[in-house]
Motif scaffolding. Structure first.
Motif, short mmCIF file in Angstrom:
data_model
loop_
_atom_site.label_atom_id
_atom_site.label_comp_id
_atom_site.label_asym_id
_atom_site.label_seq_id
_atom_site.Cartn_x
_atom_site.Cartn_y
_atom_site.Cartn_z
N ILE A 1 0.83 -1.21 0.00
CA ILE A 1 0.00 0.00 0.00
C ILE A 1 0.86 1.26 0.00
CG2 ILE A 1 -1.58 1.37 1.42
CD1 ILE A 1 -3.00 -1.22 2.18
N LEU A 2 1.89 1.29 0.84
CA LEU A 2 2.74 2.47 0.92
C LEU A 2 3.48 2.71 -0.40
CD1 LEU A 2 4.12 1.98 4.53
CD2 LEU A 2 2.66 3.87 3.75
N LEU A 3 3.89 1.65 -1.07
CA LEU A 3 4.53 1.80 -2.38
C LEU A 3 3.56 2.38 -3.39
CD1 LEU A 3 6.79 -1.28 -3.23
CD2 LEU A 3 7.44 1.13 -3.17
N ARG A 4 2.33 1.91 -3.38
CA ARG A 4 1.34 2.42 -4.34
C ARG A 4 1.02 3.88 -4.06
NH1 ARG A 4 -3.77 -1.30 -5.19
NH2 ARG A 4 -4.13 0.37 -6.70
N ILE A 5 0.92 4.25 -2.81
CA ILE A 5 0.65 5.65 -2.47
C ILE A 5 1.79 6.54 -2.93
CG2 ILE A 5 0.45 7.26 -0.51
CD1 ILE A 5 -1.10 5.01 0.93
N GLU A 6 3.02 6.04 -2.79
CA GLU A 6 4.20 6.83 -3.17
C GLU A 6 4.30 6.99 -4.68
OE1 GLU A 6 7.38 9.12 -1.81
OE2 GLU A 6 5.81 8.10 -0.69
N SER A 7 3.85 6.01 -5.43
CA SER A 7 4.04 6.03 -6.89
C SER A 7 2.80 6.45 -7.67
CB SER A 7 4.49 4.64 -7.37
OG SER A 7 3.53 3.65 -7.03
N THR A 8 1.66 6.55 -7.01
CA THR A 8 0.42 6.94 -7.68
C THR A 8 -0.30 7.99 -6.83
OG1 THR A 8 -1.05 5.32 -6.61
CG2 THR A 8 0.22 4.55 -8.52
#
Length: 434
Positions: A13-20
């Motif tokens: 989730i944190l990766l997706r928030i950072e990249s999108t």
């Protein structure tokens, strides 16, 4: 070494928030993570929201011990470091070795094996519980802006509130005499409630998972901040009502409940959000239209028009902490131009003696008072109505339970401030057509 489901999900989730442009609140409640146990989902939520709230503090500690600057770390490596650092610094019940070892394993599984040793070394140097108690973990420019607008004390209270884990607020939209029945039903589902702070039909969930309650699944209640509910109640009564920026539909639903015999037209720019709105607001008197509020090709005039404008969202950082790390100062002036367009267009759809209610969940004057002033200037047929009048009406109808109405006002405007009020920060103005 295996990785716990909660940590693996938090990393994703944190990766997706950072990249999108994704939001944590949406990802946490997506079907992808529905099979997690209650305990794992609780830990997942704690870690994701904690990392987003305290990112400024985490990055300071990581930078202290990392040979590379924060900006030069790969996204996967930085995310694993933030996740591990949050557990080490903030979660006393998680052993340091578990936080460190699984963060290292996350990096390896993300095909960043060469960084595993660095992640291990950095996290082992961070002392558990060593974060400063007065850290605010907000971008400096935002704090400076709030200090200039509201004063240093209020700015600090906003920051403290933003870093708080909030309880859910629900609205039981049944007639007042049916509220005890609804509450008894929720208690039988293991939900415990306390009365709200602002509104009679608002309640704080003190224990239990409201999303598992039958009333929630059947959409007989909504989860919605009290200040957001209050804005919808300001709309009042009308035979024909237009909601210009309606998704996800919380305010639309309240407006429809308050006006069961009236026509409510709910506009939403994006078709997929309009489709979701149709599911969430199933009232027979609501017509959902996928359309741009600035180009709504209808001659009909409405008694009440709500413009809950797209905004920076700086009043909702406790619930949406990722916003504070994405937002840039130039975004606010860009949003103002868009907001003026929407409000000016909405004013064309107001019937004589009708009203348009303009609102945002922003703390920024450029998105609030300045928008209203600039929209009113070329429209002398409109006048600004003191919001006190409507707040008094709500109090007399026993919908508003606040004794001190002045606390909710900034001149003629409704103004709630996180930390000053137990709610998100909302602004509202009432414009009436002569």
């Amino acid at each position: 070494m295996s990785i716990s489901p909660a940590r693996a999900a938090a990393f994703d989730i944190l990766l997706r928030i950072e990249s999108t442009d994704a939001y944590a609140s949406e990802l946490l409640h997506s079907s992808r993570f529905a099979k997690l146990s209650t305990i794992d989902h609780g830990l997942l939520t704690e870690m994701v929201m904690g990392v987003l709230r305290w990112r400024g503090v985490l990055d300071k500690h990581i930078a202290q011990f990392s040979m590379k600057s924060i900006g030069k770390l790969d996204g996967e490596v930085l995310t694993a470091l933030r996740l591990g650092a949050y557990q080490v610094l903030f979660l006393d019940r998680i052993p340091t070795h578990a936080a460190v070892n699984e963060s290292v394993e996350l990096v390896k599984q993300a095909r960043k094996r060469s960084a595993a040793g660095m992640v291990n070394a950095v996290l082992r140097k961070i002392d558990k519980g060593s974060h400063e108690k007065d850290d605010i973990s907000h971008p400096d420019w935002l704090v400076e802006r709030w200090t200039s607008t509201y004063g240093a004390d209020v700015a600090r209270r906003i920051c403290d509130y933003d870093n708080t884990s909030l309880k859910q607020i629900i609205r039981i939209g049944a007639p007042q005499h049916d509220v005890p029945t609804r509450m008894a039903e929720l208690q039988s589902n293991g939900i415990r409630l306390e009365p709200g702070s602002l509104l009679a039909n608002a309640f704080t969930v003190t224990s239990g998972d409201i999303t598992h309650a039958q009333a929630f699944r059947e959409r007989r209640l909504i989860v919605q901040d009290e200040a957001s509910q209050l804005v919808a109640l300001l709309v009042g009564k009308g035979n024909a009502i237009l909601d210009c920026c309606a998704a996800p539909g919380g305010k639309t639903r309240i407006i429809a409940e308050q006006n069961p015999d009236s026509m409510v037209v709910a506009l939403e720019l994006h078709p997929h959000r309009a489709a979701l709105l149709r599911k969430l607001v199933a009232a027979d008197n609501v017509c959902v239209v996928a359309a741009d509020a600035r180009q709504f090709p209808v001659d009909k005039k409405f008694d009440r028009v709500l413009v809950d404008a797209p905004c920076s969202g700086t009043g909702t950082l406790a619930r949406n902490p990722e916003i504070k790390w994405r937002l840039k100062t130039e975004d606010i002036s860009r949003l103002q131009a868009y907001q003026i367009e929407i409000l000016s267009s909405a004013m064309n759809h107001v019937a004589p003696n009708g009203r348009v209610i303009y609102s945002t969940c922003s703390l920024e004057p450029e998105e609030n008072e300045e928008v209203v002033e600039k929209a009113l200037a070329p429209n002398p047929e409109f006048r600004l109505v003191d919001s006190r009048v409507e707040l008094q009406r709500l109090k007399e109808n026993r919908e508003l339970i606040v004794d001190d109405l002045d606390s909710l006002l900034s001149g003629p405007y409704l103004r709630t401030i996180p930390g000053v009020h137990p709610s998100d920060g909302f602004f509202a103005a009432i414009l009436e057509k002569n």
